[in-house]
Write a protein that holds these residues in place. Structure first.
Motif, PDB file in Angstrom:
ATOM      1  N   VAL A  25       0.852  -1.202   0.000  1.00 37.54           N
ATOM      2  CA  VAL A  25       0.000   0.000   0.000  1.00 37.54           C
ATOM      3  C   VAL A  25       0.888   1.253   0.000  1.00 37.54           C
ATOM      4  CG1 VAL A  25      -1.727   1.246   1.371  1.00 37.54           C
ATOM      5  CG2 VAL A  25      -1.894  -1.239   1.096  1.00 37.54           C
ATOM      6  N   MET A  26       2.057   1.174   0.652  1.00 37.16           N
ATOM      7  CA  MET A  26       3.002   2.300   0.650  1.00 37.16           C
ATOM      8  C   MET A  26       3.577   2.522  -0.745  1.00 37.16           C
ATOM      9  SD  MET A  26       6.466   2.989   0.523  1.00 37.16           S
ATOM     10  CE  MET A  26       7.526   1.721   1.172  1.00 37.16           C
ATOM     11  N   GLN A  27       4.116   1.456  -1.365  1.00 36.58           N
ATOM     12  CA  GLN A  27       4.718   1.580  -2.702  1.00 36.58           C
ATOM     13  C   GLN A  27       3.723   2.141  -3.705  1.00 36.58           C
ATOM     14  OE1 GLN A  27       5.518  -2.547  -3.401  1.00 36.58           O
ATOM     15  NE2 GLN A  27       7.710  -2.379  -2.962  1.00 36.58           N
ATOM     16  N   SER A  38       4.872   9.078   3.003  1.00 38.79           N
ATOM     17  CA  SER A  38       6.219   9.346   2.477  1.00 38.79           C
ATOM     18  C   SER A  38       7.096   8.107   2.388  1.00 38.79           C
ATOM     19  CB  SER A  38       6.928  10.480   3.232  1.00 38.79           C
ATOM     20  OG  SER A  38       6.500  10.581   4.550  1.00 38.79           O
ATOM     21  N   GLY A  39       6.946   7.160   3.281  1.00 32.03           N
ATOM     22  CA  GLY A  39       7.714   5.915   3.150  1.00 32.03           C
ATOM     23  C   GLY A  39       9.218   6.139   3.164  1.00 32.03           C
ATOM     24  N   ASP A  40       9.697   6.931   4.109  1.00 31.49           N
ATOM     25  CA  ASP A  40      11.101   7.361   4.111  1.00 31.49           C
ATOM     26  C   ASP A  40      12.111   6.222   4.185  1.00 31.49           C
ATOM     27  OD1 ASP A  40      10.067   9.859   3.987  1.00 31.49           O
ATOM     28  OD2 ASP A  40      10.632  10.464   6.022  1.00 31.49           O
ATOM     29  N   CYS A  41      11.783   5.129   4.821  1.00 37.33           N
ATOM     30  CA  CYS A  41      12.779   4.054   4.973  1.00 37.33           C
ATOM     31  C   CYS A  41      12.703   3.049   3.835  1.00 37.33           C
ATOM     32  CB  CYS A  41      12.615   3.366   6.322  1.00 37.33           C
ATOM     33  SG  CYS A  41      11.218   2.231   6.384  1.00 37.33           S
ATOM     34  N   GLY A  42      11.814   3.284   2.889  1.00 33.70           N
ATOM     35  CA  GLY A  42      11.736   2.390   1.738  1.00 33.70           C
ATOM     36  C   GLY A  42      11.030   1.076   2.025  1.00 33.70           C
ATOM     37  N   GLY A  43      10.322   1.030   3.124  1.00 27.77           N
ATOM     38  CA  GLY A  43       9.507  -0.161   3.389  1.00 27.77           C
ATOM     39  C   GLY A  43      10.142  -1.139   4.345  1.00 27.77           C
ATOM     40  N   ALA A  44      11.081  -0.670   5.140  1.00 28.93           N
ATOM     41  CA  ALA A  44      11.795  -1.574   6.052  1.00 28.93           C
ATOM     42  C   ALA A  44      11.231  -1.553   7.467  1.00 28.93           C
ATOM     43  CB  ALA A  44      13.270  -1.201   6.075  1.00 28.93           C
ATOM     44  N   CYS A  45      10.062  -0.944   7.635  1.00 30.78           N
ATOM     45  CA  CYS A  45       9.434  -0.880   8.956  1.00 30.78           C
ATOM     46  C   CYS A  45      10.325  -0.144   9.963  1.00 30.78           C
ATOM     47  CB  CYS A  45       9.089  -2.287   9.444  1.00 30.78           C
ATOM     48  SG  CYS A  45       7.840  -2.313  10.753  1.00 30.78           S
ATOM     49  N   GLN A  46      10.969   0.932   9.503  1.00 33.99           N
ATOM     50  CA  GLN A  46      11.925   1.647  10.341  1.00 33.99           C
ATOM     51  C   GLN A  46      11.615   3.131  10.493  1.00 33.99           C
ATOM     52  OE1 GLN A  46      14.680   0.380  11.827  1.00 33.99           O
ATOM     53  NE2 GLN A  46      14.254  -1.683  11.127  1.00 33.99           N
ATOM     54  N   CYS A  47      10.528   3.618   9.901  1.00 35.06           N
ATOM     55  CA  CYS A  47      10.370   5.084   9.908  1.00 35.06           C
ATOM     56  C   CYS A  47       8.983   5.545  10.362  1.00 35.06           C
ATOM     57  CB  CYS A  47      10.657   5.653   8.516  1.00 35.06           C
ATOM     58  SG  CYS A  47       9.385   5.293   7.302  1.00 35.06           S
ATOM     59  N   CYS A  48       7.993   4.754  10.182  1.00 38.46           N
ATOM     60  CA  CYS A  48       6.581   5.053  10.460  1.00 38.46           C
ATOM     61  C   CYS A  48       6.032   6.272   9.731  1.00 38.46           C
ATOM     62  CB  CYS A  48       6.255   5.050  11.949  1.00 38.46           C
ATOM     63  SG  CYS A  48       7.099   6.184  12.998  1.00 38.46           S
ATOM     64  N   THR A  49       6.617   6.645   8.568  1.00 40.03           N
ATOM     65  CA  THR A  49       6.032   7.719   7.752  1.00 40.03           C
ATOM     66  C   THR A  49       5.095   7.148   6.680  1.00 40.03           C
ATOM     67  OG1 THR A  49       7.841   7.734   6.150  1.00 40.03           O
ATOM     68  CG2 THR A  49       8.052   9.198   8.060  1.00 40.03           C
ATOM     69  N   CYS A  50       4.700   5.905   6.873  1.00 39.22           N
ATOM     70  CA  CYS A  50       3.731   5.298   5.954  1.00 39.22           C
ATOM     71  C   CYS A  50       2.477   4.898   6.738  1.00 39.22           C
ATOM     72  CB  CYS A  50       4.341   4.084   5.263  1.00 39.22           C
ATOM     73  SG  CYS A  50       4.766   2.768   6.410  1.00 39.22           S
ATOM     74  N   HIS A  51       2.273   5.592   7.845  1.00 43.12           N
ATOM     75  CA  HIS A  51       1.153   5.317   8.754  1.00 43.12           C
ATOM     76  C   HIS A  51      -0.196   5.542   8.053  1.00 43.12           C
ATOM     77  CE1 HIS A  51      -0.989   6.791  12.696  1.00 43.12           C
ATOM     78  NE2 HIS A  51      -1.275   5.536  12.437  1.00 43.12           N
ATOM     79  N   SER A  87       1.764   1.111   6.234  1.00 43.52           N
ATOM     80  CA  SER A  87       1.288   0.634   4.935  1.00 43.52           C
ATOM     81  C   SER A  87       2.357  -0.109   4.148  1.00 43.52           C
ATOM     82  CB  SER A  87       0.703   1.779   4.118  1.00 43.52           C
ATOM     83  OG  SER A  87       1.654   2.789   3.893  1.00 43.52           O
ATOM     84  N   CYS A  88       3.622  -0.033   4.577  1.00 45.33           N
ATOM     85  CA  CYS A  88       4.641  -0.853   3.888  1.00 45.33           C
ATOM     86  C   CYS A  88       4.537  -2.307   4.315  1.00 45.33           C
ATOM     87  CB  CYS A  88       6.049  -0.314   4.127  1.00 45.33           C
ATOM     88  SG  CYS A  88       6.653  -0.453   5.812  1.00 45.33           S
ATOM     89  N   MET A  89       3.764  -2.580   5.360  1.00 46.27           N
ATOM     90  CA  MET A  89       3.575  -3.952   5.827  1.00 46.27           C
ATOM     91  C   MET A  89       2.312  -4.560   5.231  1.00 46.27           C
ATOM     92  SD  MET A  89       6.133  -4.643   7.893  1.00 46.27           S
ATOM     93  CE  MET A  89       7.162  -3.801   6.695  1.00 46.27           C
TER      94      MET A  89
END
Ligand code: FES
Length: 108
Positions: A25-27, A38-51, A87-89
């Motif tokens: 959903v993030m991509q 924004s997905g700042d960490c590229g989907g590694a579950c490290q940033c929470c900007t894809c909330h 959303s990257c998850m």
């Protein structure tokens, strides 16, 4: 079949897209220029900007929140709610056809 996915921004603007099975959903938001993720960490579950806030009807169709996501969800810019996910998850699959996610006012 391309599952459908809808993003509803904080201001109520809705974007409906069709996405490939296997995309997150993030991509998909980044690819379609949906602002609000924004997905700042590229989907590694490290940033929470894809909330995102998942519409209630879909909650039990999603994979459960794992420990790492659970910890990250405690650091989101907009406070966590019962229907918060990163959303990257969330990987699109045929059974998620029609998924609706609401975007928080801010990710930072
Ligand atoms: Fe960084 Fe999802 S993109 S946690």
């Amino acid at each position: 079949m391309m599952p459908k996915l809808s993003y509803i921004r904080h201001d109520g603007t809705r974007t409906d897209v069709e996405v490939s099975t296997g995309a997150t959903v993030m991509q998909s938001a980044l690819e379609r220029g949906v602002d609000g993720i924004s997905g700042d960490c590229g989907g590694a579950c490290q940033c929470c900007t894809c909330h995102v806030f998942v519409e209630e009807a879909w909650l039990n169709k999603l994979p459960p929140v794992d420990e790492m996501e659970d910890a990250m969800l405690d650091s989101t810019a907009e406070p966590r709610r019962a229907n918060s996910r990163l959303s990257c998850m969330l990987t699109m699959a045929p059974e998620l056809d029609g998924l609706v996610v609401h975007l928080p006012a801010s990710q930072l």
